[in-house]
Each structure stands twice: as C-alpha cells, then as structure tokens.
Enzyme design. Structure first.
Site, mmCIF file in Angstrom:
data_model
loop_
_atom_site.group_PDB
_atom_site.id
_atom_site.type_symbol
_atom_site.label_atom_id
_atom_site.label_comp_id
_atom_site.label_asym_id
_atom_site.label_seq_id
_atom_site.Cartn_x
_atom_site.Cartn_y
_atom_site.Cartn_z
ATOM 1 N N GLU A 265 8.773 1.194 -26.990
ATOM 2 C CA GLU A 265 8.909 1.652 -28.380
ATOM 3 C C GLU A 265 7.646 2.457 -28.671
ATOM 4 O OE1 GLU A 265 8.640 2.295 -31.836
ATOM 5 O OE2 GLU A 265 8.280 0.186 -32.296
ATOM 6 N N CYS A 299 4.857 3.975 -36.698
ATOM 7 C CA CYS A 299 5.534 4.886 -35.767
ATOM 8 C C CYS A 299 6.690 5.564 -36.471
ATOM 9 C CB CYS A 299 5.940 4.184 -34.491
ATOM 10 S SG CYS A 299 6.808 2.693 -34.776
HETATM 11 C C1 UN1 Z 1 5.959 0.424 -36.107
HETATM 12 O O1 UN1 Z 1 5.384 1.269 -36.792
HETATM 13 O O2 UN1 Z 1 5.597 0.203 -34.927
HETATM 14 O O3 UN1 Z 1 10.515 0.682 -39.910
HETATM 15 C C2 UN1 Z 1 7.025 -0.447 -36.634
HETATM 16 C C3 UN1 Z 1 9.350 0.409 -40.212
HETATM 17 C C4 UN1 Z 1 8.858 -0.987 -39.944
HETATM 18 C C5 UN1 Z 1 8.428 -1.133 -38.540
HETATM 19 C C6 UN1 Z 1 7.497 -0.091 -38.005
HETATM 20 N N1 UN1 Z 1 9.911 -1.918 -40.211
HETATM 21 O O4 UN1 Z 1 8.598 1.215 -40.740
#
Ligand code: UN1
Length: 513
Positions: A265, A299
C-alpha cells in the site's frame, strides 16, 4: 505551554522514559541502540525506545512461530472474541491513544481520535468476519466426487507501517490476520516508535488475561535494517508494507525473490475532478480537508484539482479564500486545523517541491513557507500552498508528502479530465464532483478512474474500513481492511474427495491396468 494531558496519557498507556522496542506479547526485551522520539508539535523529547538487534529478532520469531502452532488450532470465532476484547480496550483508551498519536505524529487531536476509531471499527469488522471465513463447494465432473475450497492461515505475517497512520494501519492488518489464525510481527515507523509500544502494551494485556501464548502479537523496532530481517525471512509468508513507492519497490522485490507474498500500500497522487455542475458547498470542504488534513501526509491526501475551465475562476477563488481561514498550530489545541510536518527532512522536501514547481513554470496562488515564532519552535510547521501547474510537470507527477495542492484546468468533456487524473504513475484514490449522472458513471466505469478508490461527491481521503483499501500501478496493488481483503492473509486450498468405489480420472482419461 499547556501540557494537554500528555504526561497522563503516556502513563495510562504504560509508556516509560525508556521503553523496550522488542516484545513478544508479554516478554519485553531489546538490545539495540536507543531511538529517541521527539514530538514535531513542540520539538520535545517524548520518550526513548530501544531498537531490536538481529538476535532480538530471532527470539521474536521463535516466540511467533511457536505461538502460531496453538493459535491456529483455536476456532476462528474464539479468535474473534480476543479481537473483540482488544477493540473494547481501544474504546477505553481512545483518548490517551489518540493524544499520543497526535503528539508523536503531529496530526490534529480529532484526527488522532479518528485513527483510533478506525482501529475500533476494524476490530468490530474482524469479529463478524471470524464467523465468515467461508470456502466454497464446487461441483466435480466425476461421479461420487466433491470439490471444495478451504482457507487456512498462513503463519507469521510481517507488518511494516509508516509514521502517518502509526496505529491504524497495523490494526487493519493485524485484526484480520489474527482472526484468520495468523500471528504478527510488526515493525512500526522509527518516527513514531512510542505508538507501536503503546499498541503492544494494550494487546499484551488482553493476551495475558486470556492465558494466550506470547508471540501472537510481536513488535520489533528500528530502521530499514530491521525491516530487512522481515522481508528476507522465509519463515514469513506474507509481508504487508505501507509507505513510499521507493520502499515498496525494495520490499516487493525482496519478498518476491523468495516467493513470499506481499501486500503493498504505497504512494498516491490523488486528484479531484471538478466539473461544471459541481456543488461548491461540497467541493470546498472536500478539497481543503483532503489537501491540508494531516498536513498533507495521508497517502489519500488530495494533491491535484482538475477543474473545468468554465468554473475554474470561481472554484479557485473559493479554495484560495478557504485557505485564508486555516489555522495552523499545536494540533492538540482543537482550534487549529493543521499541525506540523513529521520532521525537518519533510520540511525540506516540501520547500524543495515548491521551488521545483516554480522552476517548472508553476504559478503560486497561496504562498508556502515555514512558520516561525511562538508555538512554532519545532521548526516543522509549514503553510499549506496552492500552485497552478501542469499535469506533466515532473514535480506534479511525484508524490510530495506535504500540503501542496496543484490546480489545473481541463476543457471539453469529462474524458479529458479523466485522462489527466489517470496520467500519473500512482493509482490510489480519486474523486469527481458532479451532479451529472452520466459524468459520474463514466468516471466509475472501466474507462474511468484507474485508481483503487473512486469517489463521487466526496474527497479523496477518509475512507471507511468496510471497503478494500489500496490502489493500482505504483500504489502497489494490495488491498487491506474491508471487503474480502482477508483472503490475502490466508492460503487457499482446493480439495477433491472421492466417496465412490471407483477411480475415474478427470478429463475422461482412460488408464486401465
Ligand atoms: C494512509 O494514509 O496510509 O482513507 C491511510 C484515509 C484513511 C487512511 C489513510 N482512512 O484517508
């Protein structure tokens, strides 16, 4: 400066001045060097964690492999019961853990609480799932035969997570891995080591209260070298890694070399398409939270706005106006929207990205820069910036983990916007803001967004745990969290059982003796 209850939170979570960064459930030991954790909030030392040596790692693996042998024999719904208890502990400790996340990582306290809520949610999801690890029965072509498919646990699952979600990402992986019958060895980020120790303290208590073997949940701490122990270890059939594309390329290659499975991921370069019928009441909070929330360090953070030329000026002015309202400061103070970046390296990367965008011809609409003076002593507070740019700029093609938002125009039909949206190497999250049904459906169709997440009339970040989370292309292809993501934590076995007195061969082959 107000303490915001940090000392109390640390004590409640069982954190000390010096903590053992290697733990096998109930036994804590570490012989590596000391990692000091400084808060980006005020630059102060929060605590220390001892890193893991190779010998420590070997002890962890002994405990984990031995725990797996008994844990896998426990019926899955009973494993679910342990996860239920863990979720309840998290409910009790939501505030101190949320505070620690906010103080060690720098996200707003509200977002820290939200992160713990994601942990609670995935525990609930996993509890239900523990009664639904269903296989299938498949019709056999042979008389008196039956085929079926079963799911078995893999063994020791390695988890490598990043600083930006220092507790939730572990739980998405571990809650599912546990109910599937696996045990876990987790290396959290060395930028938020106390978060991993706090989580381990919580689960260790649950395991102890249930007389379960140490080793069901283990942590190791340290830099990439400790990560390499995991990626190179043939005793670890699955490595789940969350972080940069650079890191994922190394982990994915190393794990593939030994025929392990990896769940990656990685980075995103997420865009919102804003069409002529988009509702500004939805666009502005969606885009602004997406771009500046967690200081642009999700992310799923919004990096690009692709705006139709007919509404460009209106949307641009509304977004720029909203940036004027953003309060930057101590994230534990609920009046502030945006806290600091994780560290000074990150600040330098942010500054360099702005310079690069300018050098490539970008037009700065909202100036960035580092904040100085009272309350900003850590040197990690920056101003969210907005830059008009072109999609093909090298810097726009790149994920900068900071609050920089690029604005660009499209003309003509939505397919032109989709082409820009897809025209990057990453494929995590995407959105369209529209009231036109045909545009929305095109965006969601096979010819639409190429991302793992495609939303309509909400932003790119803040996904719920019920859906599979992850993305395509350089985002790595892995899926964590909801839907049927659990299957990656198990091995599939196809069984053919003959309950007749004959032995007919498949495909009608004759083999008479
Ligand atoms: C991440 O930034 O690694 O969808 C996860 C989102 C959060 C998870 C982000 N539920 O922004």
């Amino acid at each position: 400066m107000a303490d915001f209850g940090i000392k109390e939170a640390l004590a409640t979570l069982g954190l000390k001045e010096i903590n053992e960064g290697t733990s096998t459930g109930s036994v804590n030991f570490s012989n590596g060097e000391i990692i000091e954790s400084y808060s980006p909030v005020d630059g102060k030392l929060i605590g220390k964690v001892k890193a893991s040596t190779k010998e420590d790692y070997e002890k962890v693996m002994d405990a984990a492999t031995s725990a797996f042998k008994s844990w896998r024999t426990m019926p899955a719904p009973q494993r679910g019961e342990i996860v239920r208890q863990f979720g309840n502990k998290l409910r009790e400790l939501k505030e101190p853990l949320g505070k620690l996340v906010s103080y060690e990582m720098g996200k707003s306290y509200q977002e820290g609480l939200g992160e713990v809520q994601e942990m609670i949610d995935i525990c609930d999801f996993a509890v239900g799932l523990s009664r639904q690890l269903n296989g299938q029965v498949i019709p056999s072509e042979r008389p008196g035969h039956v085929m079926r498919e079963q799911w078995h646990p893999l063994g020791v699952v390695g988890i490598i997570s990043a600083f930006n979600f220092p507790v939730a990402v572990w739980s998405w992986n571990t809650a599912l891995a546990w109910i599937c019958g696996n045990v876990c060895v987790w290396k959290g980020s060395e930028k938020a080591p106390l978060c991993s120790v706090a989580c381990q303290n919580i689960i260790a208590e649950v395991l102890k209260a249930n007389n379960l073997p140490e080793g069901i949940s283990c942590i190791v701490n340290g830099d990439y070298k400790v990560g390499e122990y995991i990626t190179e270890d043939t005793r670890i059939p699955l490595v789940s890694a969350t972080g940069s594309t650079r890191m994922g390329r190394i982990v994915g290659t190393k794990v593939a070399e030994r025929f392990g499975k990896s769940l990656l991921e990685l980075g995103g370069n997420n865009a919102i398409i804003i069409t002529p019928t988009a509702d500004l009441k939805v666009v502005v909070p969606g885009a602004v939270f997406g771009a500046v929330g967690t200081c642009g360090q999700r992310c799923t953070s919004t990096r690009r706005l692709i705006i139709h030329e007919s509404v460009y000026d209106k949307v641009r002015d509304a977004i720029v106006g909203a940036y004027g309202q953003i309060k930057i400061g101590n994230p534990l103070d609920e009046n502030n929207h945006v806290g600091p970046l994780i560290d000074k390296d990150s600040v330098n990367t942010y500054l360099a990205a702005i310079e690069k965008a300018k050098a490539e011809g970008g037009n700065v609409l909202v100036e960035g820069g580092v904040l100085e003076g009272e309350g900003y002593e850590s040197g990690c507070y920056v101003k969210p910036a907005i830059i008009e740019a072109e999609n093909h700029f090298e810097i726009v093609q790149h994920e900068t983990f900071a609050p920089i938002l690029y604005l660009m125009k499209y003309s003509g039909g939505v397919e032109n916007a989709i082409e820009l949206q897809n025209g990057v190497a990453q494929g995590l999250s995407s959105s369209i803001m529209t009231n036109e049904m045909k545009e929305a459906e095109k965006f969601l169709s096979f010819a639409g967004s190429d991302c793992g997440i495609a939303n309509v009339n909400i932003g790119t970040s803040g996904a719920e745990i019920g859906g599979a989370f992850g993305g395509e292309k350089e985002t790595g292809g892995g899926r964590e969290s909801g839907s049927d993501a659990w299957k990656v934590y198990m091995r599939r076995q196809t069984n053919t059982v003959n309950y007749s007195d004959e032995l007919p061969l498949a495909q009608g082959i004759k083999f008479d003796l």
